[in-house]
Design an enzyme around this catalytic site. Structure first.
Site, mmCIF file in Angstrom:
data_model
loop_
_atom_site.group_PDB
_atom_site.id
_atom_site.type_symbol
_atom_site.label_atom_id
_atom_site.label_comp_id
_atom_site.label_asym_id
_atom_site.label_seq_id
_atom_site.Cartn_x
_atom_site.Cartn_y
_atom_site.Cartn_z
ATOM 1 N N SER A 147 -8.583 -0.264 -5.046
ATOM 2 C CA SER A 147 -8.784 0.098 -3.646
ATOM 3 C C SER A 147 -10.276 0.330 -3.406
ATOM 4 O O SER A 147 -11.076 -0.585 -3.553
ATOM 5 C CB SER A 147 -7.924 1.298 -3.274
ATOM 6 O OG SER A 147 -7.584 1.244 -1.888
ATOM 7 N N LYS A 175 0.856 -1.194 0.000
ATOM 8 C CA LYS A 175 0.000 0.000 0.000
ATOM 9 C C LYS A 175 0.886 1.235 0.000
ATOM 10 O O LYS A 175 1.306 1.740 1.040
ATOM 11 C CB LYS A 175 -0.920 -0.004 1.227
ATOM 12 C CG LYS A 175 -2.068 0.992 1.108
ATOM 13 C CD LYS A 175 -2.994 0.625 -0.045
ATOM 14 C CE LYS A 175 -4.101 1.633 -0.263
ATOM 15 N NZ LYS A 175 -4.901 1.329 -1.454
#
Length: 584
Positions: free
Chosen positions: A383, A188
């Protein structure tokens, strides 16, 4: 006395200016809301420009009607695909003239257009492409043409793909601003620009992989169209062989070097015109005004809901924004309409607010209990964009869609030193409980507060993974292994079970019709496009600042956007892709 002279002169000038503005506005409104029928005369050639930017949904711009004939409505991507399909069967359209330069659209959007042009050619009509300075993405679109012509003094960019990330850690250190960052998922990387001076090894690995796949797809498409093997194409870029127009011709990237007038002369020959006769060139805008796309008929409907942009909480009418309250209403409206037999959800989003994503996910999950829900992914569905997609009955993506990025993060900024040392500003106050001012920019977080925030981020991440496991029928262990915030291409996502099949929006629409067992239906689109008058008023009063910033900052406008996004991240848990990858 002098004061009153100046005052009344200024007042008079103000009234005159206001009156002129009202007159201009009325003229603009008249042009915007009045629409004369447009007809396409025989022997037409549809003109497309690779530099045209396409939203998912059409954009109504009344100022375009005032300042540029026939440009009051810019068709969306799917609308453009359908216009190309319509032109294939339109006797008044003999072919397509593709003007090639840049291509501001994402890879998946370009793939949709590329495929539409190839289908058009199967009708037996021609597609000719011409450019002066042809970028790589523009060239990819051009390879769908029968012939590609380059200006003898022009150029073709064929140097390979690259992506560059701007890092702000050093800037924040100089300003004495301390970002306090919390995230889940080793890949991430959305917060890396705030906490690192360069890419982490994990981010370098994932970016290299998906960039390589995007490039591989690019080369394969060119190889198929130009009959040049991919190894040879790799060599062109690796050795920088395409430096002059003659190189592009020598290595068969283009068919000839011609000036615009020479291409026009050839087009006249294709349509049987004499040299003295004028070509009937039909712009996309004019064609859009002249023809009616068939959206079907009957009581049964498929609701096509476009979700484009960042995901935010609440009610927000800003274009290219997925506001949870707005979409909750649209999805619920489609769910409760008994004539809507299926929902086609078009997602083109890098994500955003995790909570807003959950709100939209919930409403789509309720809809899925009563009718089929099919997702079509655009350039991004990553996401939060994947969060709102994962519950669907079936998911379609292009091979070069960027998706996955199943991970979350939160950012808070401690600006105490910045205000004190740079501006001489200090903070003080009272509170009724120890954590009442948690998240204040005027002080750092305590260890206990950091624990609370990380626990909240962990909880959202666990919920995200659970939504994916249930929606995609995958085990929690498998989801955890392919999550970690990692970005995948559509090509990989199919293998991993995150996506069902490769295909465009037309394929997803056909799937929705099959699942609903429909042979005839109407396609209805959401959100509803605002009427011309309200769009006009917004254009006059609302978007001036953005247009001025874009004009002043030019290429640096993207950097400004990144900094603005950083500011907006404070205190809100995000399920969001790293900064824009599509400027390759």
């Amino acid at each position: 006395m002098r004061f009153f002279k100046i005052f009344f002169a200024s007042l008079l000038a103000f009234f005159v200016f206001t009156a002129l503005c009202v007159i201009v506005l009325l003229v603009m409104i008249g042009k915007a809301i009045s629409s004369e029928p447009v007809a396409i005369s025989p022997n037409g050639i549809l003109v497309l420009q690779t530099s045209q930017s396409y939203n998912e949904q059409k954009v109504v711009n009344p100022l375009g009607a005032f300042m540029k004939e026939d440009a009051s409505e810019v068709p969306g991507l799917y609308q453009t695909v359908r216009l190309i399909e319509h032109a294939a069967t339109d006797d008044n359209i003999k072919g397509i003239y593709l003007k090639v330069d840049g291509d501001p659209n994402g890879f998946a959007s370009s793939e949709e257009l590329h495929d539409a042009l190839l289908r058009f050619r199967k009708s037996g009509k021609f597609v000719y492409a011409y450019g002066e300075v042809i970028t790589q993405k523009g060239y990819y679109l051009a390879t769908a043409a029968d012939k590609i012509y380059l200006n003898p003094k022009g150029m073709v960019d064929f140097t390979g793909f690259s992506t560059q990330i701007t890092f702000f850690k050093g800037t924040l250190e100089k300003l004495e601003i301390q970002p306090e960052i919390f995230y889940c998922g080793k890949f991430k990387s959305a917060t890396e620009p705030l906490r690192e001076n360069q890419m982490t090894e994990a981010n370098r690995i994932q970016t290299s992989q998906f960039l390589g796949q995007l490039y591989g797809n690019f080369l394969q498409g060119i190889s198929k169209s130009r009959s040049i093997d991919t190894a040879t194409l790799h060599g062109y870029a690796n050795e920088n062989l395409i430096q002059e127009p003659a190189d592009a011709l020598k290595y068969k990237l283009v068919d000839a070097l011609k000036y615009d007038d020479e291409v026009v002369a050839e087009l006249k020959g294709k349509t049987g015109l004499k040299d003295t006769e004028k070509l009937n060139l039909v712009t996309l805008f004019k064609y859009n005004s002249a023809v009616t796309i068939d959206n079907g008929s009957g009581e049964n409907k498929i609701a096509l809901i476009y979700a484009q942009g960042g995901i935010v909480s609440g009610d927000n009418d800003k274009e290219n924004t997925i506001a949870s309250e707005n979409f909750l209403r649209d999805i619920r409206r489609a769910r409760e309409d008994k004539n809507v037999k299926a929902i086609l959800f078009r997602v083109n989003s890098p994500g955003g607010s995790a909570l807003a994503s959950e709100v939209i996910w919930r409403e789509l999950s309720l809809a899925r209990k009563v009718k089929p829900v099919v997702v079509s992914m655009g350039d991004y569905a990553a996401s939060g964009g994947y969060y709102i997609s994962c519950m669907a009955d079936s998911i379609f993506a292009e091979s070069n869609t960027l998706t996955g990025s199943i991970g979350v993060f939160g950012v808070m900024f401690n600006m105490q030193s910045f205000f004190k040392n740079k501006l001489g500003v200090t903070f003080d106050g009272v509170k009724t409980a120890p954590f009442a001012d948690l998240g204040s920019i005027g002080r750092p977080l305590t260890e206990a507060e950091k624990h609370f925030v990380q626990k909240s981020v962990d909880s959202v991440y666990a919920s995200f993974k659970d939504r994916v496991a249930v929606g995609r029928k995958l085990s929690p262990a498998i989801v955890d292994s392919i999550a970690q915030g990692r970005v995948w291409t559509g090509q990989d996502a199919v293998k991993l079970g995150l996506v069902d099949r490769i295909g465009g929006i037309s394929d997803a629409r056909a799937c929705a019709a099959r699942m609903a067992k429909l042979t005839t239906y109407r396609l209805v689109e959401y959100p509803e496009v605002k009427d011309k008058l309200s769009k006009l008023l917004k254009s006059v009063g609302g978007d001036v600042e953005t247009r001025m910033l874009k004009r002043e900052l030019g290429e640096e406008y993207r950097l400004y956007q990144q900094l603005k996004e950083v500011k907006e991240m404070h205190g809100d848990i995000q399920a969001k892709l790293p900064f824009n990858y599509l400027g390759m």
